[in-house]
Design an enzyme around this catalytic site. Structure first.
Site, PDB file in Angstrom:
ATOM      1  N   ARG A  38      37.040 -12.975 -19.663  1.00 17.33           N
ATOM      2  CA  ARG A  38      35.272 -13.534 -19.218  1.00 17.33           C
ATOM      3  C   ARG A  38      35.652 -15.284 -18.809  1.00 17.33           C
ATOM      4  O   ARG A  38      34.768 -16.098 -18.536  1.00 17.33           O
ATOM      5  CB  ARG A  38      34.813 -13.170 -20.349  1.00 17.33           C
ATOM      6  CG  ARG A  38      34.011 -12.145 -19.754  1.00 17.33           C
ATOM      7  CD  ARG A  38      32.870 -11.304 -20.921  1.00 17.33           C
ATOM      8  NE  ARG A  38      32.604 -10.328 -20.329  1.00 17.33           N
ATOM      9  CZ  ARG A  38      31.822  -9.237 -21.040  1.00 17.33           C
ATOM     10  NH1 ARG A  38      31.539  -9.570 -22.756  1.00 17.33           N
ATOM     11  NH2 ARG A  38      31.587  -8.183 -20.395  1.00 17.33           N
ATOM     12  N   LYS A 199      26.993   8.821 -21.057  1.00 19.18           N
ATOM     13  CA  LYS A 199      25.862   9.426 -21.083  1.00 19.18           C
ATOM     14  C   LYS A 199      24.916   9.275 -19.759  1.00 19.18           C
ATOM     15  O   LYS A 199      25.328   8.714 -18.577  1.00 19.18           O
ATOM     16  CB  LYS A 199      25.064   8.940 -21.839  1.00 19.18           C
ATOM     17  CG  LYS A 199      25.384   9.368 -23.891  1.00 19.18           C
ATOM     18  CD  LYS A 199      24.209   8.400 -24.486  1.00 19.18           C
ATOM     19  CE  LYS A 199      24.807   7.404 -24.347  1.00 19.18           C
ATOM     20  NZ  LYS A 199      23.308   6.685 -26.047  1.00 19.18           N
ATOM     21  N   GLY A 350      32.247  -1.565 -18.496  1.00 13.41           N
ATOM     22  CA  GLY A 350      32.351  -2.203 -19.724  1.00 13.41           C
ATOM     23  C   GLY A 350      34.076  -0.991 -19.645  1.00 13.41           C
ATOM     24  O   GLY A 350      35.593  -1.608 -19.466  1.00 13.41           O
ATOM     25  N   GLY A 373      26.221  -3.350 -17.742  1.00 14.35           N
ATOM     26  CA  GLY A 373      24.393  -3.290 -18.175  1.00 14.35           C
ATOM     27  C   GLY A 373      24.258  -4.106 -16.816  1.00 14.35           C
ATOM     28  O   GLY A 373      22.680  -3.814 -16.185  1.00 14.35           O
TER      29      GLY A 373
END
Ligand code: ADP
Ligand code: MG
Length: 394
Positions: A38, A199, A350, A373
């Site tokens: 990052r 999920k 991620g 996200g």
């Protein structure tokens, strides 16, 4: 994307508030950086502003201090690496608003960089607080958002701030938006989306949107259990999300893209690294076992689809890749995507990005997104809160 970038406004000799995403990961229990991607991805915009003689005030969050001062989450753990990578000194300011900032600015020369303290040390940040955004904006002439990975958060330094200053996209933000916009707006077909991970619920909106756009959707990981169940298979002890069974069935039956599910899986008798495991056909999943990875026939089938695609987006591992016995599906899909150099290949998420980097395959992908996200939210068709307020191109 029709958003202005830092290249399209005059930044010369301006004071710029640059929202970057310097939220790196540390080695467990320490403040030693384990992955500085990052920071590295933030360099081009910083260097651009330095070259244009800006006073650069970098603002970022680090971890989740929840509005209090947490020493281990101080930006001082970032500044040295940032300074080394930029090959120039950085002024570390022990606050992100107020007099300390204004005072430092007075003695900061043009073409120099200062790093503000963790913006999440203030509870007002996550509250998207108006006064706090005003205080952040006070010393600056221009706001540049390069924090793509945080831009799905309606926070003060991401969203409210765009009400205060002329706001444009940084170079990383621009790159991310261009690539993801290509996927949604004009992908080259056949377009295949691969979704895995733990999920379905994390990804249901993204899945729904992609079923309108992609030709094929491949489902792996824990998410596959819910789909297999909705297709009528018994999936043993695999956790499923009852709430999404009907959406899964709806996607399988009604949408325009074809949904491809595993034909064989690796199942284990418990959720552990040393569980007893076996490969079974999806019609033969024992009652007392749970799905841990895709099987070899499934990997072969998925790889054929990938190789015949012109656009591939992948989010979410195919199995519990952290444990060696259940990592093969994920690794073989990662390698297949990397080898398919004739397609546009985009990695989001991620864990998925970590795997690709760990396998040294990142530079063989068209793009590895810095967002988790944020990428999912973009792919679900939403305009990100941190993008809405950026100036439009004329
Ligand atoms: P990303 O961060 O790339 O978006 P997710 O966070 O959705 O990915 O999912 C990552 C997690 O999914 C990993 O920790 C992995 O162990 C888990 N996972 C993958 N397959 C399974 C499975 N069959 N059962 C349980 N967990 C799984
Ligand atoms: Mg994740």
């Amino acid at each position: 994307m029709n958003k202005k970038t830092v290249r399209e406004i005059n930044v010369n000799f301006k004071t710029v508030l640059l929202r970057a995403d310097l939220n790196v990961t540390f080695h467990p229990g320490s403040t030693e950086i384990s992955d500085d991607t990052r920071i590295r991805e933030s360099l081009p915009t910083i260097q651009y502003l330095v070259k244009h003689n800006c006073k650069v005030l970098i603002c970022s969050h680090l971890g989740r201090p929840n509005g209090s001062i947490v020493e281990d989450l101080s930006m001082k753990h970032i500044s040295k690496r940032l300074s080394n990578l930029l090959d120039m000194p950085i002024r570390l300011i022990p606050d992100c608003v107020g007099e300390t900032v204004t005072e430092t600015l007075k003695s900061l020369g043009h073409g120099n960089v200062a790093l503000l303290e963790n913006v999440r040390f203030y509870v007002e940040e996550e509250e998207n607080n108006h006064e706090f955004a005003q205080a952040l904006s006070a010393p600056a002439d221009i706001y540049v958002n390069d924090a793509f990975g945080a831009s799905h958060r309606p926070h003060a330094s991401i969203k409210r701030i765009t009400d205060m200053l002329p706001s444009v996209a940084g170079l990383l933000m621009d790159k991310e938006l261009q690539v993801l916009d290509t996927l949604l707006s004009f992908p080259t077909h056949p377009f295949t989306a691969i979704l895995g991970g733990a999920k379905v619920s994390d990804k249901i909106e993204t899945l729904k949107n992609l079923t309108e756009l992609a030709d094929t959707i491949i489902i792996g990981g824990g998410a596959a259990a819910t789909f297999l169940k909705s297709a009528g298979y018994s999936i043993g002890k695999s956790p499923i999300e009852e709430a999404h069974i009907s959406s899964a069935a709806d996607m399988i039956n009604n949408r325009q893209s074809s949904i491809i599910l595993p034909v064989d899986v690796i199942v284990a008798d418990s959720f552990s690294n040393d569980a007893i495991y076996q490969t079974v056909n999806i019609t033969d999943i024992p009652n007392n076992s749970r799905i841990m990875d895709i099987g070899p026939d499934t990997a072969t089938m998925f790889k054929e689809v990938i190789r015949s695609s012109k656009t591939v987006v992948w989010n979410g591992p195919m199995g519990v890749f952290e444990w060696e016995p259940f990592s093969k599906g994920t690794i073989s899909i990662a390698e297949c995507i990397a080898d398919h150099t004739k397609a546009m290949t985009v990695i989001g998420g991620g864990s998925t990005a970590d795997i690709v980097k760990y396998l040294n395959l990142a530079n063989r992908m068209t793009h590895v997104s810095t967002g988790g996200g944020a990428t999912l939210e973009f792919l679900s068709g939403e305009t990100l809160p941190g993008v809405v307020g950026l100036l439009n191109q004329n």
